[in-house]
Write a protein that holds these residues in place. Sequence first.
Motif, mmCIF file in Angstrom:
data_model
loop_
_atom_site.group_PDB
_atom_site.id
_atom_site.type_symbol
_atom_site.label_atom_id
_atom_site.label_comp_id
_atom_site.label_asym_id
_atom_site.label_seq_id
_atom_site.Cartn_x
_atom_site.Cartn_y
_atom_site.Cartn_z
ATOM 1 N N PHE A 63 0.828 -1.214 0.000
ATOM 2 C CA PHE A 63 0.000 0.000 0.000
ATOM 3 C C PHE A 63 0.860 1.261 0.000
ATOM 4 C CE2 PHE A 63 -3.099 -3.135 0.935
ATOM 5 C CZ PHE A 63 -4.259 -2.629 0.378
ATOM 6 N N GLY A 64 2.023 1.188 0.655
ATOM 7 C CA GLY A 64 2.936 2.336 0.647
ATOM 8 C C GLY A 64 3.389 2.638 -0.778
ATOM 9 N N ALA A 65 3.719 1.580 -1.545
ATOM 10 C CA ALA A 65 4.200 1.778 -2.925
ATOM 11 C C ALA A 65 3.087 2.353 -3.798
ATOM 12 C CB ALA A 65 4.681 0.448 -3.491
ATOM 13 N N ALA A 66 1.867 1.801 -3.677
ATOM 14 C CA ALA A 66 0.750 2.294 -4.496
ATOM 15 C C ALA A 66 0.427 3.751 -4.145
ATOM 16 C CB ALA A 66 -0.487 1.424 -4.280
ATOM 17 N N VAL A 114 -11.371 -8.416 0.305
ATOM 18 C CA VAL A 114 -12.248 -7.574 -0.528
ATOM 19 C C VAL A 114 -12.006 -6.099 -0.215
ATOM 20 C CG1 VAL A 114 -14.662 -6.963 -0.966
ATOM 21 C CG2 VAL A 114 -14.004 -9.368 -0.795
ATOM 22 N N HIS A 115 -11.946 -5.753 1.077
ATOM 23 C CA HIS A 115 -11.741 -4.350 1.461
ATOM 24 C C HIS A 115 -10.377 -3.851 0.970
ATOM 25 C CE1 HIS A 115 -11.988 -0.645 3.627
ATOM 26 N NE2 HIS A 115 -10.940 -0.934 4.379
ATOM 27 N N LEU A 116 -9.335 -4.643 1.199
ATOM 28 C CA LEU A 116 -7.991 -4.217 0.764
ATOM 29 C C LEU A 116 -7.939 -4.094 -0.758
ATOM 30 C CD1 LEU A 116 -5.586 -6.213 3.138
ATOM 31 C CD2 LEU A 116 -6.373 -3.854 3.331
ATOM 32 N N GLY A 117 -8.650 -4.985 -1.455
ATOM 33 C CA GLY A 117 -8.684 -4.904 -2.925
ATOM 34 C C GLY A 117 -9.278 -3.579 -3.389
ATOM 35 N N PHE A 118 -10.379 -3.177 -2.781
ATOM 36 C CA PHE A 118 -11.004 -1.901 -3.171
ATOM 37 C C PHE A 118 -10.101 -0.708 -2.818
ATOM 38 C CE2 PHE A 118 -15.288 -4.154 -2.918
ATOM 39 C CZ PHE A 118 -15.438 -4.178 -4.294
ATOM 40 N N VAL A 119 -9.480 -0.764 -1.629
ATOM 41 C CA VAL A 119 -8.610 0.358 -1.232
ATOM 42 C C VAL A 119 -7.412 0.442 -2.178
ATOM 43 C CG1 VAL A 119 -7.167 1.313 0.607
ATOM 44 C CG2 VAL A 119 -9.331 0.224 1.190
ATOM 45 N N PHE A 120 -6.846 -0.717 -2.511
ATOM 46 C CA PHE A 120 -5.685 -0.742 -3.402
ATOM 47 C C PHE A 120 -6.056 -0.174 -4.782
ATOM 48 C CE2 PHE A 120 -2.474 -2.892 -6.100
ATOM 49 C CZ PHE A 120 -1.344 -2.518 -5.403
ATOM 50 N N PHE A 180 -8.444 1.866 -5.413
ATOM 51 C CA PHE A 180 -8.696 3.304 -5.249
ATOM 52 C C PHE A 180 -7.380 4.086 -5.312
ATOM 53 C CE2 PHE A 180 -9.149 7.082 -2.559
ATOM 54 C CZ PHE A 180 -10.155 7.718 -3.247
ATOM 55 N N PHE A 181 -6.371 3.604 -4.585
ATOM 56 C CA PHE A 181 -5.062 4.279 -4.604
ATOM 57 C C PHE A 181 -4.509 4.325 -6.032
ATOM 58 C CE2 PHE A 181 -3.580 3.440 0.055
ATOM 59 C CZ PHE A 181 -4.465 4.402 0.475
ATOM 60 N N LEU A 182 -4.557 3.160 -6.716
ATOM 61 C CA LEU A 182 -3.965 3.078 -8.063
ATOM 62 C C LEU A 182 -4.649 4.014 -9.055
ATOM 63 C CD1 LEU A 182 -3.229 -0.648 -8.971
ATOM 64 C CD2 LEU A 182 -1.616 1.146 -8.364
#
Length: 363
Positions: free
Chosen positions: A152-155, A327-333, A335-337
């Motif tokens: 998540f830091g990289a994205a 699922v939650h981490l997938g959506f957050v990731f 969103f960041f991208l």
Amino acid sequence: MFATDNLAEADRLMRICNACRYCEGLCALFPAMEKRRTFSNGDLNYLANLCHQCGACYYDCQYAPPHEFDVNVPVTMSKVRAESYAAYAWPRALAPIFEKNGLMIALTAALSVAAFLIGFMAWSDPGVMFSVQRGEGAFYAIMPHNTMAALFGAAFLYSIVALVMGFRAFWSDIGANGSRVEGQSIWQAIKDAGQLRYLDGGGIGCMNESEKPADRRKHFHHATFYGFLLCLAATSVATIYHYVFGWEAPYSWYSLPVLLGTVGGIGLVVGAIGLLKAKWKRAGEISNPSRFGMDTAFVAMLFLVGASGLILLFLRTTPAMGTLLAVHLGFVFAFFLTMPYGKFVHGLYRFGALVRHAMEERT
Ligand code: SF4
Ligand code: SF4
């Protein structure tokens, strides 16, 4: 001379409006326009990002269709604004994402969720993934904290760099490079953006379904925006808990990160539903159908981030936790991208335009 047909149309409208000036009290766009006699591409992009799409100047205009002048400032500025997002995108090679934005964001979200689900199932012991995990560090039994932080830091870092580069291009193009930016101008812009001052049709309210200012778009936008900020604050506090105090998530119901995240998540969900409903009901004469995919995808993504976070919070002590976390981490990731290549950039460019406007007003 103009980079696109929509910029040429915006120039035509601004020359008509500059002669008319009937709408000068409605929002920041008209006073900014009056400071100019001619309009470059950058000027028009600046004006387009000052427009908040309240619709008032369409219903007030004596030259709106069916008049032969065919003046429709909200729709034209919406088209110019959408083109400006692509024009300042970094790296340039990714600018075409804006053309099929809804599809691209939906695909990124689906792939990210699938990747986290498959990744969790491949690397976690099924006994851990599909069983109840409780207490400090329960999330990290499924995905190690360092892996999560690195991913998540990289994205996030990539998105910040892309957003800064895009903003630099915008700031330079609107002719603000080299100008002294005083603290008062930034503070004025923060107040204007924080209150959505220019989404009120000059004081009577925003038009959405008709010329009657009766919609609550501003309130739903506030719920979404402040909900997003609270979620960001929750993540920041949780990071301090982890690295400074050594306290590992998940935290108790009454802890600061959970309280901030819960209120923020509710804001995201309620605000996003209201904004999607308003978008659906928007009157055809002040709508820009070509923006529908981008706007809807962005708001839907905020809804999914908020809703999946809330569901995870309520079911975190059940065997569904592993799946819900993926699922939650997938959506957050996702969103960041997609932040630099979707509607998210409107906040950045609109804020820049408000700072520029405050600077011009002061001088
Ligand atoms: S939108 Fe119409 S009424 Fe308003 S300033 Fe322009 S031309 Fe005049
Ligand atoms: S903010 Fe409202 S009044 Fe101002 S240009 Fe946009 S639609 Fe017209």
